[in-house]
Enzyme design. Structure first.
Site, PDB file in Angstrom:
ATOM      1  N   ASP A 229     -29.563 -85.427  14.717  1.00  0.00           N
ATOM      2  CA  ASP A 229     -30.986 -85.368  14.393  1.00  0.00           C
ATOM      3  C   ASP A 229     -31.646 -84.381  15.344  1.00  0.00           C
ATOM      4  OD1 ASP A 229     -30.722 -87.300  12.436  1.00  0.00           O
ATOM      5  OD2 ASP A 229     -31.327 -88.949  13.740  1.00  0.00           O
TER       6      ASP A 229
ATOM      7  N   ASP B  69     -33.063 -92.469   2.270  1.00  0.00           N
ATOM      8  CA  ASP B  69     -33.416 -93.390   3.352  1.00  0.00           C
ATOM      9  C   ASP B  69     -33.827 -94.717   2.729  1.00  0.00           C
ATOM     10  OD1 ASP B  69     -32.965 -91.314   5.110  1.00  0.00           O
ATOM     11  OD2 ASP B  69     -35.075 -90.723   5.203  1.00  0.00           O
TER      12      ASP B  69
END
Length: 258
Positions: free
Chosen positions: A11, A130
């Site tokens: 990330d 997600d």
């Protein structure tokens, strides 16, 4: 049988690799390029990079580090972050990425999936999902703009419905980011993975929850995923990729040994 894949996830925020828990409270892990090289050297099958605030900030991932990563690793890698057009994707691919991944932009404009697949081929287009389990409703819901907790919102989509929608529109691979498990290291959500596997016809990557080697084995053996993505166990050197692969091979999992 195709070999199962081990995929470290990086990330990225403000030019550095970060990691949070359940997509919140991110801490700085280190610099992008050295971490990418380390994972490639350890035997990762591919890497995934998420610029986690690009979509919520209304910008596209910084392409300069994409080019630097391409110079130092010799394994496939996928890049995500604010890709909203064919031109955005073409530029990232031209800098050396092998795949592009879309998440929030696909929710904002589902036709983007088809346009990208038609232009670059389905093998190049990954859709990240997600997904959050809501205890109140007992259902899995798709979330959007999850890289910035101030912008995160629950969409109208239930997860299984969105999985089927993105497949129909041309997704070549799906990464299921299980938000409840993210960074907690208590195992992948096998119940959810099995449900998604039942309707998913394209390669399925599990993401969120890996804490032990056994967790990877469970995802491959019990949910039949094609790849397992993880971050904190690799960043914090809790699990070594080479040792993980040797363990999985010993358990009968088809895996590429370094």
């Amino acid at each position: 049988m195709l070999a199962k894949r081990i995929i470290p996830c990086l990330d990225v925020r403000d030019g550095q690799v970060v990691k949070g828990v359940q997509f919140r409270n991110h801490e700085i892990i280190g610099d992008i390029v050295p971490l990418a090289k380390r994972y490639a050297d350890e035997g990762a099958d591919e890497l995934v990079f998420y610029d986690i605030t690009a979509s919520s900030d209304g910008r596209v991932v910084d392409k300069s580090w994409v080019a630097r990563v391409a110079e130092v690793i010799d394994i496939p890698f996928c890049v995500a972050g604010g890709i909203r057009s064919i031109d955005d994707a073409a530029k990232i691919l031209s800098f050396g990425a092998d795949k592009i991944s879309i998440n929030s932009p696909a929710l904002a404009d589902p036709t983007l999936i088809t346009r990208l697949a038609d232009r670059f081929g389905v093998q190049c287009i990954v859709v990240g999902i997600d997904t959050w389990f809501d205890d109140a409703t007992g259902k899995y819901h798709v979330n959007q703009y999850t890289g910035d907790e101030n912008h995160t919102r629950v969409t109208q989509w239930e997860t299984l419905d969105w999985v089927q929608e993105v497949q129909q529109r041309g997704a070549g691979e799906i990464v299921l980011n299980m938000m409840n498990q993210d960074g907690v290291r208590n195992g992948y959500d096998l119940t959810q993975l099995k449900k998604v596997r039942d309707v998913c016809r394209v390669p399925l990557i599990a993401s969120g929850g890996a804490g032990t080697m056994e967790h990877f084995l469970e995802a491959f053996r019990d949910a039949d995923v094609d790849g397992a993505l993880a971050a904190s166990v690799f960043h914090k050197q809790i699990i070594n990729i080479g040792e993980l692969k040797a363990y999985l091979a010993g358990q009968g999992v088809e895996i590429r040994i370094c």
